[in-house]
Motif scaffolding. Structure first.
Motif, PDB file in Angstrom:
ATOM      1  N   LEU A  84       0.829  -1.207   0.000  1.00 55.75           N
ATOM      2  CA  LEU A  84       0.000   0.000   0.000  1.00 55.75           C
ATOM      3  C   LEU A  84       0.866   1.261   0.000  1.00 55.75           C
ATOM      4  N   SER A 129       4.030   1.546  -0.741  1.00 59.23           N
ATOM      5  CA  SER A 129       4.893   1.593  -1.912  1.00 59.23           C
ATOM      6  C   SER A 129       4.123   2.120  -3.121  1.00 59.23           C
ATOM      7  N   ALA A 130       2.923   1.571  -3.354  1.00 58.64           N
ATOM      8  CA  ALA A 130       2.148   1.963  -4.537  1.00 58.64           C
ATOM      9  C   ALA A 130       1.726   3.425  -4.441  1.00 58.64           C
ATOM     10  N   PHE A 131       1.154   3.796  -3.288  1.00 59.24           N
ATOM     11  CA  PHE A 131       0.671   5.174  -3.181  1.00 59.24           C
ATOM     12  C   PHE A 131       1.825   6.164  -3.139  1.00 59.24           C
ATOM     13  N   MET A 172       4.711   5.842  -4.577  1.00 53.43           N
ATOM     14  CA  MET A 172       5.289   5.968  -5.912  1.00 53.43           C
ATOM     15  C   MET A 172       4.373   6.772  -6.824  1.00 53.43           C
ATOM     16  N   THR A 210      -6.320  -2.860   0.656  1.00 55.85           N
ATOM     17  CA  THR A 210      -5.109  -2.562  -0.112  1.00 55.85           C
ATOM     18  C   THR A 210      -5.310  -2.936  -1.572  1.00 55.85           C
ATOM     19  N   VAL A 217      -5.037  -0.164  -4.454  1.00 50.02           N
ATOM     20  CA  VAL A 217      -3.917  -0.264  -5.397  1.00 50.02           C
ATOM     21  C   VAL A 217      -4.439  -0.548  -6.814  1.00 50.02           C
ATOM     22  N   LEU A 257       6.638   3.349 -13.621  1.00 54.52           N
ATOM     23  CA  LEU A 257       5.515   3.284 -12.683  1.00 54.52           C
ATOM     24  C   LEU A 257       4.648   2.058 -12.967  1.00 54.52           C
ATOM     25  N   LEU A 297       4.184  -0.984 -10.409  1.00 56.23           N
ATOM     26  CA  LEU A 297       2.832  -1.273  -9.912  1.00 56.23           C
ATOM     27  C   LEU A 297       2.444  -2.700 -10.270  1.00 56.23           C
ATOM     28  N   LEU A 339       4.184  -4.935  -7.894  1.00 56.20           N
ATOM     29  CA  LEU A 339       3.558  -4.935  -6.570  1.00 56.20           C
ATOM     30  C   LEU A 339       2.223  -5.665  -6.594  1.00 56.20           C
TER      31      LEU A 339
END
Lengths: 209, 467
Positions: A114, A116-118, A120, B169, B173, B222, B226, B229
């Motif tokens: 969470l 890391s994604a937000f 970035m 999450t 995400v 990015l 992403l 992740l």
């Protein structure tokens, strides 16, 4: 330096080379750079792989930001769980220790992802100045449709406008255009943009009639 | 150098140019909605309102409206939750896992599949919230905030709490991933806008994107991160959902095979739902040149593979029940297959294990009608899978005097209908106002995957020329 900024021209002038094909564009950019012309920016409708090499751009630093934010997320998650379960209100659940590390893995993982994604995406938006109320400086509206636009800033080059245009034609540009931005267009106000839109309507579009 | 496989077809057919792609996809957003769209929307809103009325009634009067009893305390609510979450997985799998594996065929379907993910997770999230009975108190039960009943915190040893973190999450995400993918396409629509509304609405959504090469370099990084992740994230979500069951000591739930088995099942049902939606969208929006038979065939192969994995998992469960020597475990599985709910078990087996085997035949894989029928059968089967796992493990518990047969009430059914209404309303709104295919990504594969390049299937030999 005050006297310089007072007299400095705040309008900007660009010469635009228009390309349809990504490989022509890459060869063209190589040619332009060989002639010692500095390119302001290239605008593409889609990501062209390998273009950053022709333009001499480095790698993105975003993966590093992602790692840092991820590490922050892990730290926060472990601190939160050990604090709440081990310190603030210890409870015996299923005979497990108060601080039961295997049980903390899922939440720690989720919070890593969470953060890391937000983090970035936030870094990306801030560094590229992307925001809902941004008034974009558009060189050519076709650059989001089917054309690649090479923009060359006249003030950043010693060659004259005519010479740059010749080089662009030699470099295979289909069209060579000039685009000027006034001081106001370079520092646009969102409210003025909205006001103008309501006053004059939509004045340019890339949609064919 | 580009090597063209003999067994692959071009991803974009019909001699399309870059401008055609913009015109075909952005044009759908700009046109007035078709009568068919209004009809579909009216249908979805009817489901939403009629289901919503029953859901409201259930919230007002309590979950006694459902057919739950003291033996079967969890039935349709958790079944629907797991089913919707599972459906969501295909979107992330297509956009993230296929990106990491450089599968370019994802480009035509990732946008709609990710939208489906988000809407399916919203529908899934309805269930844990409403099944609490008093959802307005839910924040104290699920979020790590100190509450007014004393400074007692949530229990981080509980898989249900892991689920709260995993689902939220996953939702946020996925939403960000989807939105970042949309930004360049919104910029295209902004630049094509001829109305003030279009310029402002899509201008705000495009965040002022102009597509500079520097921005694209960061954007590509990015997307890749992403995706990197999201891949372990999507695997973790259904793993954690399965731990809701697997960490308990109920016979039938207490098995270590659950995490991989649930993830395979999720991909299986998700791809089926993607196919259901994409076959309709493709037909209505005439996107046959972008979502080709090749795309459909590849998705069908994934359905066949994951369906077979699920089949192996079912058989492994039976084997482990026998091999464990635990009589309760053995009874549970015999009861599943031959007890009161035998019809649910065999529906599950037929729909999930036997029927996907028809995809061994290329004729079936490339038939639109059969694919559409199969996609619905698979989703019925996957719903039954969750129902079988949940209800058959509970209804005959340790004490024969409390054995019972769960039957859904009208409220069970209509609350489920509500989530369908919600899902379709959101999906139809998406299909009208957002570009259903990722224009920028399709343009990026056009040059290397059109029919001119594929016509002779020549390997382009010049190693210095990047095609």
């Amino acid at each position: 330096m005050a006297h310089i900024s007072n007299t400095m021209e705040v309008d900007t002038h660009y010469i635009l080379g228009v390309y349809s094909d990504e490989d022509d564009l890459k060869h063209g950019i190589d040619h332009i750079r060989e002639k010692g012309i500095s390119i302001y920016e290239v605008f593409n409708p889609y990501p062209v792989h390998g273009l950053e090499k022709n333009l001499g751009y480095g790698h993105s630093w975003l993966p590093k930001a992602a790692f840092m934010f991820g590490a922050l997320g892990t730290t926060c998650a472990i601190t939160m769980q050990t604090g709440m379960m081990g310190g603030l209100w210890p409870m015996i659940i299923g005979g497990k220790p108060f601080i039961s590390i295997p049980d903390f893995v899922p939440v720690s993982f989720e919070m890593t992802v969470l953060f890391s994604a937000f983090g970035m995406v936030g870094s990306f938006l801030v560094s590229q100045d992307l925001k809902p109320y941004k008034v974009p400086r558009i060189f050519d509206r076709r650059s989001t449709d089917d054309k690649h636009i090479v923009a060359i800033d006249l003030a950043k080059n010693t060659l004259s406008e005519a010479e740059i245009k010749t080089v662009l034609q030699e470099a295979g540009a289909e069209e060579v255009n000039r685009k000027d931005f006034t001081e106001e267009e370079n520092n646009p106000s969102f409210f003025k943009y909205l006001g103008d839109l309501f006053k004059y309507g939509v004045r340019s579009t890339s949609r064919p009639k | 150098m580009q090597i063209i496989s003999d067994v692959r077809e071009p991803l974009v057919t019909g001699d399309k140019t870059y401008h055609d792609i913009t015109q075909d996809i952005a044009g759908r957003v700009e046109d007035n909605p078709a009568p068919l769209w209004w009809a579909a929307m009216a249908f979805a809103i009817t489901l939403l309102i009629s289901g919503g009325w029953f859901l409201g009634d259930m919230l007002w009067n309590g979950i006694g409206r459902w057919g739950l009893n003291k033996t079967v305390q969890w039935a349709w609510d958790i079944t629907n939750f797991v089913w919707w979450v599972g459906i969501g997985h295909a979107g992330t799998l297509i956009s993230a896992v296929l990106l990491l594996f450089r599968q370019k065929w994802r480009t035509a379907i990732n946008r709609a599949a990710e939208a489906m993910t988000i809407f399916a997770v919203i529908c899934a999230a309805v269930w844990p919230i409403v099944h609490m009975g008093r959802p307005w108190l839910g924040a104290y039960w699920v979020l790590p905030i100190p509450n007014t009943f004393g400074s007692l915190w949530v229990n981080f040893n509980s898989p249900l709490l892991w689920d709260v973190f995993a689902i939220s999450t996953y939702f946020s995400v996925s939403l960000v991933f989807w939105f970042m993918g949309l930004v360049p396409d919104f910029a295209t629509i902004r630049d094509r806008a001829v109305t003030k509304f279009g310029r402002i609405f899509y201008g705000a959504l495009s965040l002022g994107w102009v597509g500079g090469a520097k921005a694209w370099v960061h954007y590509e990084a990015l997307s890749l991160i992403l995706a990197g992740l999201s891949t372990p994230l999507v695997l973790s979500v259904h793993t954690i959902v399965s731990m809701d069951f697997a960490t308990s000591v109920i016979p039938g739930w207490h098995t270590t095979i659950f995490p991989p088995y649930f993830v395979a099942g999720a991909i299986f049902s998700g791809f089926a739902m993607v196919l259901t939606l994409m076959i309709i969208t493709r037909k209505v929006y005439k996107l046959q040149h972008y979502i080709t038979l090749e795309h459909i065939e590849l998705m069908n192969i994934i359905i066949m593979v994951t369906g077979s994995i699920v089949g192996i998992a079912y058989i492994t469960e039976l084997f482990m029940a026998w091999y464990s020597g635990v009589p309760y475990e053995q009874y549970c599985f015999i009861n599943r297959a031959t007890g009161d709910y035998w019809w649910a078990y065999w529906s599950m087996m037929t729909c999930n294990v036997i029927s996907p085997q028809v995809f061994w035949f290329k004729k079936v894989r490339t038939s639109i009608v059969l694919t559409f029928i199969m996609s619905i059968i698979v989703n019925i089967g996957m719903w039954f899978e969750r129902f079988v796992i949940i209800v058959t493990s509970l209804h005959n518990d340790y004490l024969p005097s409390s054995w019972t047969y769960f039957e859904p009430t009208l409220w069970d059914v209509m609350c489920y209908v509500f989530t369908f209404g919600l899902f379709f309303t959101l999906f139809f709104l998406f299909a009208k106002f957002f570009p259903v295919i990722n224009m920028a990504e399709v343009k990026a594969v056009l040059k290397s995957s059109n029919h001119h390049v594929y016509k002779n299937r020549d390997t382009i030999k010049d190693p210095f020329d990047v095609v």
